[in-house]
Design an enzyme around this catalytic site. Structure first.
Site, PDB file in Angstrom:
ATOM      1  N   HIS A 299       0.827  -1.210   0.000  1.00  0.00           N
ATOM      2  CA  HIS A 299       0.000   0.000   0.000  1.00  0.00           C
ATOM      3  C   HIS A 299       0.855   1.252   0.000  1.00  0.00           C
ATOM      4  O   HIS A 299       0.410   2.323  -0.381  1.00  0.00           O
ATOM      5  CB  HIS A 299      -0.895   0.038   1.239  1.00  0.00           C
ATOM      6  CG  HIS A 299      -1.737  -1.177   1.409  1.00  0.00           C
ATOM      7  ND1 HIS A 299      -2.679  -1.556   0.478  1.00  0.00           N
ATOM      8  CD2 HIS A 299      -1.774  -2.114   2.382  1.00  0.00           C
ATOM      9  CE1 HIS A 299      -3.259  -2.677   0.889  1.00  0.00           C
ATOM     10  NE2 HIS A 299      -2.732  -3.033   2.029  1.00  0.00           N
TER      11      HIS A 299
ATOM     12  N   HIS B 223       5.724   7.013   6.135  1.00  0.00           N
ATOM     13  CA  HIS B 223       5.418   6.399   4.835  1.00  0.00           C
ATOM     14  C   HIS B 223       4.969   7.484   3.862  1.00  0.00           C
ATOM     15  O   HIS B 223       4.814   8.646   4.242  1.00  0.00           O
ATOM     16  CB  HIS B 223       4.350   5.316   5.002  1.00  0.00           C
ATOM     17  CG  HIS B 223       3.054   5.870   5.504  1.00  0.00           C
ATOM     18  ND1 HIS B 223       2.733   5.896   6.846  1.00  0.00           N
ATOM     19  CD2 HIS B 223       2.013   6.470   4.867  1.00  0.00           C
ATOM     20  CE1 HIS B 223       1.561   6.474   6.998  1.00  0.00           C
ATOM     21  NE2 HIS B 223       1.089   6.844   5.814  1.00  0.00           N
TER      22      HIS B 223
ATOM     23  N   HIS C 147       3.864  10.897   5.709  1.00  0.00           N
ATOM     24  CA  HIS C 147       3.201  10.825   7.015  1.00  0.00           C
ATOM     25  C   HIS C 147       4.138  10.244   8.051  1.00  0.00           C
ATOM     26  O   HIS C 147       4.598   9.108   7.906  1.00  0.00           O
ATOM     27  CB  HIS C 147       1.953   9.943   6.929  1.00  0.00           C
ATOM     28  CG  HIS C 147       0.831  10.590   6.173  1.00  0.00           C
ATOM     29  ND1 HIS C 147      -0.213   9.878   5.632  1.00  0.00           N
ATOM     30  CD2 HIS C 147       0.604  11.898   5.875  1.00  0.00           C
ATOM     31  CE1 HIS C 147      -1.051  10.726   5.041  1.00  0.00           C
ATOM     32  NE2 HIS C 147      -0.566  11.953   5.165  1.00  0.00           N
TER      33      HIS C 147
ATOM     34  N   THR D 138      -6.110   7.480   6.991  1.00  0.00           N
ATOM     35  CA  THR D 138      -6.568   7.600   5.601  1.00  0.00           C
ATOM     36  C   THR D 138      -6.590   6.245   4.905  1.00  0.00           C
ATOM     37  O   THR D 138      -6.840   6.161   3.712  1.00  0.00           O
ATOM     38  CB  THR D 138      -5.651   8.551   4.810  1.00  0.00           C
ATOM     39  OG1 THR D 138      -4.340   7.970   4.743  1.00  0.00           O
ATOM     40  CG2 THR D 138      -5.579   9.926   5.452  1.00  0.00           C
TER      41      THR D 138
END
Ligand code: 1SD
Ligand code: ZN
Length: 268
Positions: free
Chosen positions: A69, A96, A121, A204
């Site tokens: 991801h 990340h 982040h 998120t």
């Protein structure tokens, strides 16, 4: 079957709620990301955050990982974030990235409708209270994420090249590579670090827990076009040897209504 994704019909952000009920954008709920505009409330008491250990070389070893991801840098335990109106001290766990497919999109938060090409982040959890991130998700302020916009410029960023040159080693999902610790503040804006936005929102990504105090730095950091392109075109969400080989990109969630939430701007 993949748990969640950003593109295919059955697993994209608009259907995350099918599998992760708290990702349903229910009215009045505090989802992230949001658009940041000039409607913010200036809050004179929001001073620069205290970033403990960010200016030193931490002992031990860090790990860069492709989790399918994002590309995640897991850092040791010596980094702490506090002050700046946060209700407690937070321990830095990882950082990340979210990115697009070219320089016109990629960030999760938007500023007056504009998307930056990337957003970093730095994820921190309330120290002394929780053994891990999952436990902290039950607390509305269990997590503090520092978000930094990454924009493009002509000059290469030496600080980001430290990390980005390792990205080919984690091109495929599940890959990890050790990282020699470096001062994490080298990845933060060098100017006006006391200028940021603050609001309450969610993760998120699934499970979209409403557990996050967001600090979004106003001033972006810069990498070169080449650095951005190499990153964006070099990370896959498939495992090595898996067919088809699928690029990981556009891993950003759509913006959500604030439903009257207060969005603060720091003092400067
Ligand atoms: O996407 C991350 C996810 O990887 C995880 O770190 C989570 C915290 O448990 O946070 C989200 S995000 O909201 O920082 N994008
Ligand atoms: Zn994130």
């Amino acid at each position: 079957a993949r748990d969640f994704c950003y593109d295919e019909e059955y697993c994209n952000p608009y259907s995350w709620g099918d599998k992760f009920p708290s990702c349903h954008p229910i009215i009045d709920e505090h989802h992230s990301p949001i658009n940041l505009d000039y409607q913010m409330i200036r809050n004179e008491s929001l001073e620069a955050l205290t970033l403990e250990g960010f200016d030193t070389v931490q002992p031990g070893e860090w790990t860069l990982k492709n989790n399918g991801h994002s590309v995640v840098l897991e850092v040791g335990s010596g980094l702490q974030v506090g002050g700046g109106g946060l209700p407690a001290e937070y321990t830095t766990v990882q950082l990340h990235f979210h990115w697009g497919s070219n320089h016109t999109n990629g960030s999760e938060h938007t500023v007056n409708g504009r998307r930056y090409p990337m957003e970093m982040h730095i994820v921190n959890m309330k120290t002394a209270y929780y053994p891990n991130l999952t436990a902290a998700l039950e607390d509305p302020t269990g997590i503090a994420v520092l978000a930094v916009f990454i924009d493009v410029a002509y000059a290469e960023s030496d600080s980001f090249s430290l990390l980005f040159t390792l990205v080919p080693a984690v091109a495929f999902k599940g890959k990890t590579v050790p990282v020699t610790p470096f001062p994490l503040n080298s990845l933060l804006p060098t100017k006006n670090i006391s200028q940021y936005y603050r609001y309450h929102g969610s993760l998120t990504t699934p499970p979209c827990s409403k557990a996050v105090l967001w600090t979004v730095y106003e001033v972006p950091v810069y990498v070169s076009y080449e650095q951005l392109n190499e990153f964006v075109s070099g990370v896959y969400r498939s495992e090595e040897g898996e067919e088809p080989v699928i690029l990981l990109h556009d891993n950003f969630r759509h913006v959500h209504d604030t439903f009257g939430r207060k969005v603060y701007a720091s003092k400067d």
